[in-house]
Design a protein around this motif. Structure first.
Motif, short mmCIF file in Angstrom:
data_model
loop_
_atom_site.label_atom_id
_atom_site.label_comp_id
_atom_site.label_asym_id
_atom_site.label_seq_id
_atom_site.Cartn_x
_atom_site.Cartn_y
_atom_site.Cartn_z
N GLN A 670 0.83 -1.21 0.00
CA GLN A 670 0.00 0.00 0.00
C GLN A 670 0.86 1.26 0.00
OE1 GLN A 670 -3.17 0.11 -0.43
NE2 GLN A 670 -3.69 -2.05 -0.14
N LYS A 673 2.29 2.47 -3.20
CA LYS A 673 1.34 3.20 -4.06
C LYS A 673 1.25 4.68 -3.67
CE LYS A 673 -1.59 -0.88 -4.72
NZ LYS A 673 -2.93 -1.49 -4.47
N GLN A 675 0.88 5.92 -0.62
CA GLN A 675 -0.07 6.22 0.45
C GLN A 675 0.71 6.64 1.69
OE1 GLN A 675 -3.14 6.15 -0.30
NE2 GLN A 675 -3.34 4.74 -2.02
N LYS A 679 -3.15 6.13 6.08
CA LYS A 679 -4.06 5.63 5.06
C LYS A 679 -3.68 4.20 4.64
CE LYS A 679 -6.27 6.79 0.68
NZ LYS A 679 -6.35 7.75 -0.44
N ALA A 680 -2.38 3.95 4.56
CA ALA A 680 -1.92 2.61 4.20
C ALA A 680 -2.33 1.59 5.25
CB ALA A 680 -0.40 2.59 4.02
N GLN A 765 2.29 11.14 1.43
CA GLN A 765 1.26 11.87 2.16
C GLN A 765 1.29 11.49 3.63
OE1 GLN A 765 -2.38 10.99 0.24
NE2 GLN A 765 -1.80 11.88 -1.71
#
Length: 766
Positions: A670, A673, A675, A679-680, A765
């Motif tokens: 995750q 990607k 993240q 969030k991951a 992020q």
């Protein structure tokens, strides 16, 4: 994995299966007490030398013949003697010792005469003999029960008899027992125990294999409601088990009390790995990806994770190899190999099947996905809001669990594996209560210098002190040693009076030495060597467990050190019972030593994934939780460390750590990607969280099957491993995310370093 590679993988599975079919050797079962001894042990080496000098201490069968009106009945004694004579004609029976064939020496001015101990030729002789025997502790509680309800036949069988020959001998003896129709009888000994254990093993193996198959089929139908959703996993799992058992037999292994657990263990492990892959495949289909892309993505994303979980599970089992107990060593090694065979079966058959079979039914799939997401979303929100409380709770509970676990005692019994109420267990307890014990106790004796023999008077005085201590410390009945011959002669010189069965005065002993040699040489059991420099003290005791045994052994060592003159007599405890007691104690230490090695390897694997020792340490912490918590459960329920419970920790760690591996590999995917960590973690929670819960439920249902076993080792494994898996889910889903959140900068840095050059290098992020 694309279509062409899936065909090659299926071809590989076919070749391996064909090889094992052609080399199939057939199933063989084994139970050897010595497989539970610590190998590479100086005490075992010493015992092997000891039995070369004297004899194996457990090559005997105890037979108690019962009579409702008491043993001093002429008709009963006639029948017993006929039975005894029949036993001597059985091939494999070397000798029978009983009150029926004992002759006591009587010394008079005219020489030494021997008369039968028990004379039942007429009622007057029988009455006189019975009164004399009842007053003599040499016989009561030794060859006749204290309450006179039964008499004992000690049947010596061939030394180091094989299991197969032992079965034949015992079957013939059992046949004779039923033929004579005594009021009752009890038997105990190695040739009986080994046969009883193997029969139990065969029943357990057939039961577990069939029960595990039915259980897996039921679970598969509940999950997939499709014929191929049941048949395909079943084929994969059976193939993996067939490869594992074939490999065991091909390499000379045998099924024993440990390996009967392999079928359900391998079934649930294989099923849990498959669920992770199929769950990812189904999720991709729900997201409207093509079938080919969904299959390729599932194996690409989870291939490494499933391999690593198989590897860590295998390492958990292989850690048992460090115990140096053959039964545990080979169980750990072969089950570890079996896990890898299951992985090969999964990845060689499943890809081809997914490409060529229709998708699973989609009825209510989206509805259930939404329900799962709703529950997991709510749970993740609560975790992030109460991070400090969760961490503090886990830390406090784990520290308390560690304290309680440290209070768990190590204690085991020779017949630990037998179910309560089993006839063999009841028979052994009968001999413990009525005849001073069924557990052999052997002590090696050696003259303290080359100028002495065991028959020097001052050496005999030391043996006499030792016998008195052994009788009190171990609760033993009749004791045999070189001193026995001396006492027997002194008793003979005093017209067979029971009180004369003692070490005589120095002057009296000097006069009787020639007679001691004559009577001693006629002894049935070898108690000293030809040069009279070495000997044995042999007796029996009740099996009070290894914890009591350890205390008794320590008291013996202290007594010998403080009260026995080493310049006159050297003493060393040995024998099969001593070695088994020692194994119970050492196996706990060695299991945890092996676990330390497994922890290290798993830490290296996690460190390899994230290139960080700190992250590796964080991931290891939640996997300590289930081990300490089941230790706490053992304390509260009075379960002790022993051969049958210590192995649970190695099994539990190897399986429980899989959840952490799946969680961390998904988190890494995750974050690649782009993240942020929070969030991951959230996305990982929604996807891997569901798979972890499902696979845990399946694993628990599989291990719960073991609780239906009548043997102790599978039962404890089923209960404690099931609990540890539930504890592992709590630790991985509640505590692991909390532990990871403070390290978002470290994780971000490690992921950034591993991104390929064409990936966006912008800041992840928050």
């Amino acid at each position: 994995m694309d279509r062409s590679k899936s065909r090659w993988a299926l071809g590989f599975a076919g070749v391996v299966s064909l090889f094992f079919i052609l080399t199939w050797h057939g199933v063989s079962f084994n139970y050897d007490f010595e497989n539970f001894f610590q190998h590479d042990d100086s005490e075992l080496d010493f015992y092997q030398e000891y039995r070369e000098l004297f004899q194996n201490d457990n090559d005997y069968l105890l037979i108690a013949l019962e009579n409702k009106t008491g043993v001093f009945d002429s008709a009963f004694l006639v029948k017993c003697l006929a039975f005894e004579n029949d036993l001597l004609h059985i091939n494999g029976v070397v000798e029978v010792v009983s009150v029926l064939n004992q002759k006591e020496p009587l010394i008079s001015p005219f020489g030494v005469n021997f008369r039968p101990l028990l004379n039942w030729s007429n009622s007057q002789s029988l009455s006189k003999s019975s009164q004399k025997i009842k007053a003599d502790k040499q016989w009561m509680g030794n060859l006749i029960a204290e309450d006179s309800s039964s008499l004992l036949l000690l049947v010596q069988n061939e030394q180091m008899i094989s299991k197969e020959n032992g079965d034949v001998v015992y079957d013939k003896i059992a046949g004779k027992l039923h033929e004579y129709d005594f009021d009752g009888f009890r038997t105990a000994g190695k040739i009986k125990a080994q046969g009883a254990f193997v029969n139990l093993l065969q029943q357990e193996f057939a039961f577990f294999l069939s029960f595990a198959i039915l259980g897996v089929l039921f679970l598969l139908w509940l999950m997939y409601r499709s014929w191929w959703g049941v048949v395909l996993p079943f084929v994969i799992i059976v193939t993996g088990i067939f490869w594992s058992v074939s490999f065991l037999l091909l390499t000379g292994g045998e099924l024993d009390v440990m390996s009967v657990m392999q079928p359900p263990i391998l079934m649930v492990i294989g099923l849990s790995g498959m669920i992770h892959v199929v769950n990812h495949y189904q999720a991709a289909l729900i997201a409207f990806e093509s079938k080919e892309k969904a299959i390729f993505g599932a194996f690409k994303s989870l291939g490494l994770a499933v391999f690593l979980t198989a590897l860590t599970t295998s390492l958990g089992f292989v850690s048992l190899y460090f115990t140096n107990v053959p039964s545990l060593m080979w169980f750990g090694l072969y089950t570890g190999c079996g896990v890898m065979f299951m992985f090969l079966s999964l990845f060689s058959i499943l890809p081809f099947a997914l490409y060529h079979l229709p998708p699973l039914p989609s009825t209510n799939r989206e509805v259930w996905a939404k329900r799962w997401n709703r529950v997991l979303r709510f749970l993740f929100q609560k975790i992030t809001n109460y991070r400090k409380t969760i961490s503090l709770t886990f830390i406090v509970f784990t520290l308390l669990a560690g304290y309680f676990m440290s209070q768990v005692k190590t204690n085991g019994y020779i017949l630990d594996n037998l179910p309560e109420g089993h006839s063999l267990l009841e028979d052994f307890r009968f001999f413990d209560q009525q005849y001073g014990g069924s557990k052999p106790l052997e002590i090696y004796l050696q003259a303290g210098s080359k100028d002495l023999t065991l028959f020097d008077y001052k050496v005999l005085k030391e043996i006499d002190k030792l016998e008195d201590f052994v009788r009190g410390n171990f609760g033993s009945g009749f004791i045999m040693s070189p001193l026995t011959a001396v006492k027997a002669v002194n008793k003979a010189k005093n017209q067979g009076k029971p009180k004369a069965f003692v070490l005589p005065s120095p002057l009296a002993y000097e006069r009787m030495q020639p007679m001691v040699n004559r009577i001693g040489d006629s002894q049935n059991i070898k108690l000293w060597t030809a040069d009279k420099m070495e000997g044995r003290l042999s007796t029996k005791m009740a099996d009070g467990g290894s914890l009591l045994g350890k205390k008794q052994h320590q008291k013996l060592e202290e007594f010998v050190a403080n009260k026995i003159d080493a310049s006159l007599l050297e003493v060393r405890l040995t024998g099969t019972s001593f070695l088994i007691d020692k194994s119970h104690e050492l196996v706990t230490y060695k299991v945890f030593s092996g676990l330390g090695f497994a922890f290290l390897l798993v830490g290296i694997i996690i460190g390899f994934l994230f290139r960080s020792w700190r992250i590796s340490l964080i991931v290891i912490l939640p996997n300590i939780v289930p081990l300490l918590w089941i230790g706490c459960v053992m304390y509260w329920f009075g379960i002790e460390f022993k051969l049958s419970t210590s192995i649970v920790f190695a099994i539990a760690f190897g399986i429980a750590v899989d959840d952490s591996i799946h969680f961390m590999t998904n988190l890494q995917m995750q974050m690649r990607k782009q993240q942020g960590l929070l969030k991951a973690l959230y996305l990982t929670y929604l996807t891997t969280g569901k798979a972890i819960i499902l696979t845990t439920l399946i694993l628990v249902s599989g291990f719960v099957m073991l609780t239906f076993s009548s043997l102790e080792i599978p039962w404890f494994t089923g209960v404690l491993v099931s609990l540890s898996l539930l504890f592992a889910v709590l630790a991985d889903l509640l505590w692991l995310p909390v532990l990871l959140l403070p390290f978002k900068e470290v994780i971000k840095e490690k992921i950034n370093r591993r991104l390929s050059p064409d990936q966006d290098k912008q800041t992840l992020q928050k």
